[in-house]
Motif scaffolding. Structure first.
Motif, mmCIF file in Angstrom:
data_model
loop_
_atom_site.group_PDB
_atom_site.id
_atom_site.type_symbol
_atom_site.label_atom_id
_atom_site.label_comp_id
_atom_site.label_asym_id
_atom_site.label_seq_id
_atom_site.Cartn_x
_atom_site.Cartn_y
_atom_site.Cartn_z
ATOM 1 N N VAL A 76 0.819 -1.210 0.000
ATOM 2 C CA VAL A 76 0.000 0.000 0.000
ATOM 3 C C VAL A 76 0.854 1.262 0.000
ATOM 4 N N LYS A 77 1.918 1.282 0.781
ATOM 5 C CA LYS A 77 2.739 2.489 0.905
ATOM 6 C C LYS A 77 3.737 2.651 -0.235
ATOM 7 N N GLY A 78 3.898 1.638 -1.068
ATOM 8 C CA GLY A 78 4.785 1.743 -2.218
ATOM 9 C C GLY A 78 6.260 1.816 -1.883
ATOM 10 N N VAL A 79 6.671 1.227 -0.757
ATOM 11 C CA VAL A 79 8.078 1.328 -0.353
ATOM 12 C C VAL A 79 8.912 0.128 -0.802
ATOM 13 N N ASN A 80 8.276 -0.951 -1.242
ATOM 14 C CA ASN A 80 9.048 -2.107 -1.707
ATOM 15 C C ASN A 80 9.526 -1.880 -3.129
ATOM 16 N N LYS A 81 10.703 -2.397 -3.432
ATOM 17 C CA LYS A 81 11.228 -2.344 -4.795
ATOM 18 C C LYS A 81 11.239 -3.753 -5.361
ATOM 19 N N VAL A 82 11.080 -3.838 -6.677
ATOM 20 C CA VAL A 82 11.170 -5.114 -7.386
ATOM 21 C C VAL A 82 12.329 -4.981 -8.361
ATOM 22 N N VAL A 83 13.230 -5.958 -8.342
ATOM 23 C CA VAL A 83 14.385 -5.923 -9.238
ATOM 24 C C VAL A 83 14.538 -7.260 -9.955
ATOM 25 N N LYS A 84 15.104 -7.175 -11.157
ATOM 26 C CA LYS A 84 15.470 -8.377 -11.907
ATOM 27 C C LYS A 84 16.971 -8.548 -11.750
ATOM 28 N N VAL A 85 17.394 -9.763 -11.438
ATOM 29 C CA VAL A 85 18.805 -10.027 -11.225
ATOM 30 C C VAL A 85 19.171 -11.333 -11.931
ATOM 31 N N LEU A 86 20.307 -11.336 -12.609
ATOM 32 C CA LEU A 86 20.782 -12.541 -13.281
ATOM 33 C C LEU A 86 21.732 -13.287 -12.362
ATOM 34 N N LEU A 87 21.497 -14.587 -12.224
ATOM 35 C CA LEU A 87 22.287 -15.427 -11.335
ATOM 36 C C LEU A 87 22.955 -16.545 -12.121
ATOM 37 N N ASP A 88 24.192 -16.858 -11.743
ATOM 38 C CA ASP A 88 24.917 -17.989 -12.308
ATOM 39 C C ASP A 88 25.090 -19.033 -11.209
ATOM 40 N N GLY A 89 24.657 -20.261 -11.495
ATOM 41 C CA GLY A 89 24.798 -21.339 -10.530
ATOM 42 C C GLY A 89 26.182 -21.951 -10.596
ATOM 43 N N GLU A 90 26.576 -22.626 -9.528
ATOM 44 C CA GLU A 90 27.917 -23.211 -9.464
ATOM 45 C C GLU A 90 28.121 -24.305 -10.510
ATOM 46 N N ASN A 91 27.045 -24.910 -11.025
ATOM 47 C CA ASN A 91 27.199 -25.939 -12.048
ATOM 48 C C ASN A 91 26.839 -25.428 -13.445
ATOM 49 N N GLY A 92 26.781 -24.082 -13.606
ATOM 50 C CA GLY A 92 26.541 -23.493 -14.922
ATOM 51 C C GLY A 92 25.103 -23.089 -15.182
ATOM 52 N N ASP A 93 24.190 -23.379 -14.270
ATOM 53 C CA ASP A 93 22.798 -22.971 -14.451
ATOM 54 C C ASP A 93 22.687 -21.449 -14.500
ATOM 55 N N LYS A 94 21.713 -20.971 -15.245
ATOM 56 C CA LYS A 94 21.425 -19.540 -15.342
ATOM 57 C C LYS A 94 20.000 -19.309 -14.860
ATOM 58 N N VAL A 95 19.812 -18.256 -14.071
ATOM 59 C CA VAL A 95 18.496 -17.903 -13.559
ATOM 60 C C VAL A 95 18.288 -16.405 -13.723
ATOM 61 N N GLU A 96 17.139 -16.031 -14.308
ATOM 62 C CA GLU A 96 16.712 -14.637 -14.334
ATOM 63 C C GLU A 96 15.729 -14.514 -13.175
ATOM 64 N N ALA A 97 16.184 -13.971 -12.072
ATOM 65 C CA ALA A 97 15.412 -13.971 -10.843
ATOM 66 C C ALA A 97 14.760 -12.622 -10.589
ATOM 67 N N ILE A 98 13.601 -12.692 -9.962
ATOM 68 C CA ILE A 98 12.915 -11.495 -9.496
ATOM 69 C C ILE A 98 13.108 -11.439 -7.985
ATOM 70 N N ALA A 99 13.534 -10.295 -7.512
ATOM 71 C CA ALA A 99 13.723 -10.095 -6.072
ATOM 72 C C ALA A 99 12.818 -8.967 -5.608
ATOM 73 N N VAL A 100 12.317 -9.107 -4.399
ATOM 74 C CA VAL A 100 11.541 -8.054 -3.761
ATOM 75 C C VAL A 100 12.395 -7.508 -2.627
ATOM 76 N N CYS A 101 12.556 -6.195 -2.618
ATOM 77 C CA CYS A 101 13.361 -5.539 -1.596
ATOM 78 C C CYS A 101 12.440 -4.743 -0.682
ATOM 79 N N HIS A 102 12.442 -5.116 0.591
ATOM 80 C CA HIS A 102 11.668 -4.404 1.601
ATOM 81 C C HIS A 102 12.553 -3.266 2.111
ATOM 82 N N MET A 103 12.218 -2.068 1.699
ATOM 83 C CA MET A 103 13.057 -0.911 2.001
ATOM 84 C C MET A 103 12.868 -0.421 3.436
ATOM 85 N N ASN A 104 11.731 -0.728 4.047
ATOM 86 C CA ASN A 104 11.470 -0.335 5.429
ATOM 87 C C ASN A 104 11.292 -1.600 6.260
ATOM 88 N N THR A 105 12.330 -2.003 6.950
ATOM 89 C CA THR A 105 12.251 -3.222 7.766
ATOM 90 C C THR A 105 12.007 -2.902 9.230
#
Length: 143
Positions: A76-105
Motif C-alpha cells: 500500500v505504501k509503495g516502499v518495496n522495490k522489485v528488481v530483476k537479477v541474473l544469477l549464475d549457478g555453481e554448475n553453470g545454471d542460469k536464472v533470471e530472478a525477481i527479487a523483492v526488496c523491503h526498504m522499510n524493515t
C-alpha cells in the motif's frame, strides 16, 4: 481500495477482482517472475552476474503459491522495490530472478516474533532486506 492488502485466492475470479481493486479496472500491468533456464540441481550456490535492474511501477502485487491457491499481497505504501537479477549457478545454471526488496524493515525489527526478524536477526534501524522469489511466484507491476 479499502484497507484489505492481501488475499488468499482460490480461483482466478477472486484473483482478478483483487488485481482490479489494486490497479483499477482500466490500468495496465505486467507480470514478472523468476525463470530458470536449465533444470539441473535446484539447491546450489548462485552468484549475481550483472547489476540488478529495478522494475519500475507505482503499484505492485506479489503472489506466492500456497496449497492450491495463491497468497497475494499489495504494498500500500509503495516502499518495496522489485528488481530483476541474473544469477549464475555453481554448475553453470542460469536464472533470471525477481527479487523483492523491503526498504522499510522497521516493522519487523520492532516485532521480534516476525519471521524475518527471527531468520535474519533484524534490529531497529536495519538496512533493507531483499529476497529472491522462487519459480512459481510472480509480481504484477503497474505500467
Amino acid at each position: 481500495m479499502n484497507e484489505e492488502t492481501k488475499i488468499c485466492a482460490e480461483d482466478m475470479e477472486s484473483m482478478l477482482h483483487f488485481f482490479g481493486r489494486v490497479f483499477g479496472w482500466k490500468e495496465e500491468f505486467k507480470i514478472v517472475g523468476t525463470k530458470q533456464f536449465s533444470s539441473s540441481a535446484l539447491l546450489q550456490e548462485y552468484v549475481v552476474s550483472e547489476d540488478p535492474q529495478e522494475i519500475i511501477g507505482s503499484r505492485k502485487v506479489i503472489c506466492h503459491p500456497k496449497y492450491g491457491s495463491y497468497y497475494c499481497h499489495y504494498d500500500v505504501k509503495g516502499v518495496n522495490k522489485v528488481v530483476k537479477v541474473l544469477l549464475d549457478g555453481e554448475n553453470g545454471d542460469k536464472v533470471e530472478a525477481i527479487a523483492v526488496c523491503h526498504m522499510n524493515t522497521s516493522f519487523t525489527a520492532q516485532n521480534l516474533d516476525h519471521p524475518l526478524s527471527r531468520m535474519l536477526g533484524l534490529k531497529p534501524g536495519t538496512s533493507p532486506v531483499c529476497h529472491i522469489l522462487a519459480v512459481g511466484n510472480f509480481v504484477l507491476v503497474q505500467t
